[in-house]
Design a protein around this motif. Structure first.
Motif, PDB file in Angstrom:
ATOM      1  N   ASP A  18      12.082   3.044  11.027  1.00 43.84           N
ATOM      2  CA  ASP A  18      10.693   3.463  10.828  1.00 43.84           C
ATOM      3  C   ASP A  18       9.864   2.329  10.222  1.00 43.84           C
ATOM      4  O   ASP A  18      10.135   1.883   9.107  1.00 43.84           O
ATOM      5  N   PRO A  19       8.813   1.839  10.933  1.00 42.03           N
ATOM      6  CA  PRO A  19       7.997   0.762  10.387  1.00 42.03           C
ATOM      7  C   PRO A  19       7.118   1.213   9.221  1.00 42.03           C
ATOM      8  O   PRO A  19       6.557   0.380   8.503  1.00 42.03           O
ATOM      9  N   PHE A  20       7.000   2.523   9.027  1.00 39.17           N
ATOM     10  CA  PHE A  20       6.254   3.050   7.892  1.00 39.17           C
ATOM     11  C   PHE A  20       7.135   3.154   6.636  1.00 39.17           C
ATOM     12  O   PHE A  20       6.679   3.647   5.614  1.00 39.17           O
ATOM     13  N   GLY A  21       8.369   2.696   6.742  1.00 41.96           N
ATOM     14  CA  GLY A  21       9.302   2.751   5.626  1.00 41.96           C
ATOM     15  C   GLY A  21      10.641   3.271   6.077  1.00 41.96           C
ATOM     16  O   GLY A  21      10.734   4.391   6.583  1.00 41.96           O
ATOM     17  N   SER A  22      11.678   2.459   5.944  1.00 43.07           N
ATOM     18  CA  SER A  22      13.025   2.866   6.331  1.00 43.07           C
ATOM     19  C   SER A  22      13.600   3.823   5.296  1.00 43.07           C
ATOM     20  O   SER A  22      13.046   3.971   4.194  1.00 43.07           O
ATOM     21  N   PRO A  23      14.714   4.478   5.606  1.00 42.30           N
ATOM     22  CA  PRO A  23      15.361   5.310   4.582  1.00 42.30           C
ATOM     23  C   PRO A  23      15.666   4.528   3.310  1.00 42.30           C
ATOM     24  O   PRO A  23      15.510   5.047   2.202  1.00 42.30           O
ATOM     25  N   GLU A  24      16.085   3.267   3.461  1.00 42.56           N
ATOM     26  CA  GLU A  24      16.381   2.436   2.291  1.00 42.56           C
ATOM     27  C   GLU A  24      15.112   2.149   1.492  1.00 42.56           C
ATOM     28  O   GLU A  24      15.134   2.135   0.253  1.00 42.56           O
ATOM     29  N   ASP A  25      14.002   1.924   2.191  1.00 44.02           N
ATOM     30  CA  ASP A  25      12.725   1.692   1.512  1.00 44.02           C
ATOM     31  C   ASP A  25      12.316   2.920   0.694  1.00 44.02           C
ATOM     32  O   ASP A  25      11.862   2.800  -0.448  1.00 44.02           O
ATOM     33  N   VAL A  26      12.458   4.101   1.303  1.00 46.37           N
ATOM     34  CA  VAL A  26      12.089   5.340   0.607  1.00 46.37           C
ATOM     35  C   VAL A  26      12.983   5.543  -0.603  1.00 46.37           C
ATOM     36  O   VAL A  26      12.509   5.900  -1.699  1.00 46.37           O
ATOM     37  N   ARG A  27      14.271   5.297  -0.441  1.00 43.63           N
ATOM     38  CA  ARG A  27      15.209   5.473  -1.557  1.00 43.63           C
ATOM     39  C   ARG A  27      14.872   4.526  -2.709  1.00 43.63           C
ATOM     40  O   ARG A  27      14.832   4.934  -3.876  1.00 43.63           O
ATOM     41  N   ALA A  28      14.608   3.277  -2.396  1.00 44.66           N
ATOM     42  CA  ALA A  28      14.294   2.303  -3.438  1.00 44.66           C
ATOM     43  C   ALA A  28      12.992   2.657  -4.146  1.00 44.66           C
ATOM     44  O   ALA A  28      12.894   2.552  -5.381  1.00 44.66           O
ATOM     45  N   ALA A  29      12.003   3.104  -3.381  1.00 48.00           N
ATOM     46  CA  ALA A  29      10.707   3.434  -3.981  1.00 48.00           C
ATOM     47  C   ALA A  29      10.804   4.651  -4.879  1.00 48.00           C
ATOM     48  O   ALA A  29      10.201   4.688  -5.960  1.00 48.00           O
ATOM     49  N   ALA A  58       6.676  11.318  -5.069  1.00 51.44           N
ATOM     50  CA  ALA A  58       7.251  11.450  -6.405  1.00 51.44           C
ATOM     51  C   ALA A  58       6.574  12.530  -7.219  1.00 51.44           C
ATOM     52  O   ALA A  58       7.131  13.003  -8.217  1.00 51.44           O
ATOM     53  N   GLY A  59       5.383  12.942  -6.796  1.00 46.46           N
ATOM     54  CA  GLY A  59       4.654  13.961  -7.537  1.00 46.46           C
ATOM     55  C   GLY A  59       5.135  15.382  -7.312  1.00 46.46           C
ATOM     56  O   GLY A  59       4.716  16.305  -8.028  1.00 46.46           O
ATOM     57  N   VAL A  60       6.017  15.571  -6.340  1.00 43.01           N
ATOM     58  CA  VAL A  60       6.542  16.913  -6.072  1.00 43.01           C
ATOM     59  C   VAL A  60       7.582  17.264  -7.131  1.00 43.01           C
ATOM     60  O   VAL A  60       8.552  16.536  -7.321  1.00 43.01           O
ATOM     61  N   THR A  61       7.394  18.389  -7.795  1.00 42.72           N
ATOM     62  CA  THR A  61       8.303  18.771  -8.878  1.00 42.72           C
ATOM     63  C   THR A  61       9.466  19.636  -8.398  1.00 42.72           C
ATOM     64  O   THR A  61      10.372  19.917  -9.178  1.00 42.72           O
ATOM     65  N   ALA A  91      10.161   4.870  -8.882  1.00 40.89           N
ATOM     66  CA  ALA A  91       9.155   5.792  -9.403  1.00 40.89           C
ATOM     67  C   ALA A  91       9.719   6.687 -10.499  1.00 40.89           C
ATOM     68  O   ALA A  91       8.980   7.193 -11.347  1.00 40.89           O
ATOM     69  N   GLY A  92      11.038   6.906 -10.481  1.00 42.38           N
ATOM     70  CA  GLY A  92      11.677   7.757 -11.483  1.00 42.38           C
ATOM     71  C   GLY A  92      11.504   9.225 -11.171  1.00 42.38           C
ATOM     72  O   GLY A  92      10.949   9.612 -10.148  1.00 42.38           O
ATOM     73  N   GLY A  93      11.979  10.058 -12.064  1.00 42.94           N
ATOM     74  CA  GLY A  93      11.896  11.504 -11.871  1.00 42.94           C
ATOM     75  C   GLY A  93      12.954  12.003 -10.918  1.00 42.94           C
ATOM     76  O   GLY A  93      13.938  11.313 -10.611  1.00 42.94           O
ATOM     77  N   ALA A  94      12.757  13.236 -10.437  1.00 39.89           N
ATOM     78  CA  ALA A  94      13.712  13.842  -9.515  1.00 39.89           C
ATOM     79  C   ALA A  94      13.777  13.037  -8.224  1.00 39.89           C
ATOM     80  O   ALA A  94      12.748  12.575  -7.714  1.00 39.89           O
ATOM     81  N   GLN A  95      14.976  12.870  -7.694  1.00 37.51           N
ATOM     82  CA  GLN A  95      15.174  12.095  -6.483  1.00 37.51           C
ATOM     83  C   GLN A  95      15.295  13.005  -5.265  1.00 37.51           C
ATOM     84  O   GLN A  95      15.996  14.010  -5.304  1.00 37.51           O
ATOM     85  N   PRO A  96      14.600  12.672  -4.171  1.00 33.74           N
ATOM     86  CA  PRO A  96      14.709  13.495  -2.964  1.00 33.74           C
ATOM     87  C   PRO A  96      16.054  13.310  -2.277  1.00 33.74           C
ATOM     88  O   PRO A  96      16.744  12.313  -2.499  1.00 33.74           O
ATOM     89  N   ASN A 111       0.845  -1.200   0.000  1.00 31.46           N
ATOM     90  CA  ASN A 111       0.000   0.000   0.000  1.00 31.46           C
ATOM     91  C   ASN A 111       0.881   1.251   0.000  1.00 31.46           C
ATOM     92  O   ASN A 111       0.868   2.038   0.938  1.00 31.46           O
ATOM     93  N   SER A 112       1.644   1.430  -1.043  1.00 32.05           N
ATOM     94  CA  SER A 112       2.643   2.495  -1.101  1.00 32.05           C
ATOM     95  C   SER A 112       2.009   3.854  -1.392  1.00 32.05           C
ATOM     96  O   SER A 112       1.058   3.964  -2.170  1.00 32.05           O
ATOM     97  N   ARG A 113       2.576   4.889  -0.763  1.00 33.44           N
ATOM     98  CA  ARG A 113       2.172   6.273  -1.035  1.00 33.44           C
ATOM     99  C   ARG A 113       3.242   7.019  -1.821  1.00 33.44           C
ATOM    100  O   ARG A 113       3.304   8.245  -1.804  1.00 33.44           O
ATOM    101  N   ILE A 114       4.082   6.278  -2.511  1.00 34.66           N
ATOM    102  CA  ILE A 114       5.203   6.903  -3.196  1.00 34.66           C
ATOM    103  C   ILE A 114       4.741   7.909  -4.253  1.00 34.66           C
ATOM    104  O   ILE A 114       5.464   8.874  -4.544  1.00 34.66           O
ATOM    105  N   ALA A 115       3.569   7.740  -4.802  1.00 39.44           N
ATOM    106  CA  ALA A 115       3.088   8.667  -5.829  1.00 39.44           C
ATOM    107  C   ALA A 115       2.989  10.082  -5.280  1.00 39.44           C
ATOM    108  O   ALA A 115       3.239  11.059  -6.002  1.00 39.44           O
TER     109      ALA A 115
END
Length: 204
Positions: A156-167, A142-145, A171-176, A135-139
């Protein structure tokens, strides 16, 4: 410190302003679904960034101002946030307005981002519900331009730094910019210095 009431379609929201003299930037931050602006990281940033020339404004959603315990649905949260954006743009014309928040507040800031804002600061972005990575909220992220900073707890059980980086890479586009800090979804004193440093450097 001063408080401003802002009317929204769902009742008044409240802005608590921690003013920096001759501010070079304004940072508007929202709270999470499980708490208010008393969260440790929000309080810490509001105390430590103004001396560095950054005005910090903490936004309380209408449901919190009304004394309710259950957070509103995402569309209502967005309705409660947008008038605060307009108020800050009008109050500080010509000063870069950075936005963000803790957990659900970060999601709101991402969904409502537009070119009038300088970028987004996500504190403990909830990439997915605990135990439900499907149930990812990556969109939303990733939608921030514009520029994005994600400060994420290492456990973080809601997503580790590694999880966020991989997602975000998938997703592509600019990377946070992703900064890992000690702890889980809630930050504590052990993470304070790294949180403040990461945000201050990001806004420079």
């Amino acid at each position: 410190m001063s408080a401003i009431t802002v009317e929204t379609p769902h009742g008044p929201s409240r802005l608590t302003v921690h003013l920096a003299p001759d501010a070079r930037a304004v940072l508007l931050l929202g709270h999470g679904a499980g708490g208010g602006i008393g969260a440790f990281d929000l309080v810490t940033l509001a105390a430590q960034l103004p001396p560095q020339g950054i005005t910090v404004v903490l936004h309380e959603q209408p449901w919190r101002v009304a004394g309710k315990r259950i957070a509103a649905r995402p569309p209502i949260l967005d309705d409660g946030w947008r008038p605060a954006l307009e108020a800050m743009l009008a109050r500080y014309p010509g000063v870069p307005l950075w936005v963000g928040g803790r957990s659900a507040g970060a999601r709101v800031a991402c969904r409502c981002y537009d070119e009038c804002q300088a970028g987004v600061v996500c504190l403990a972005f909830p990439l997915h519900p605990p135990g439900k990575p499907e149930n990812s909220r990556i969109a939303e992220l990733a939608g921030v331009t514009g520029p994005v900073l994600v400060v994420q707890g290492e456990r973080d059980p809601f997503g580790s730094p590694e999880d966020v980086r991989a997602a975000t890479q998938e997703a592509g586009g600019a990377q946070p910019q992703i900064v890992a800090v000690p702890g889980a979804h809630s930050f504590n004193r052990g993470a304070a210095t790294r949180v403040v440093t990461a945000v201050a450097e990001f806004l420079t």
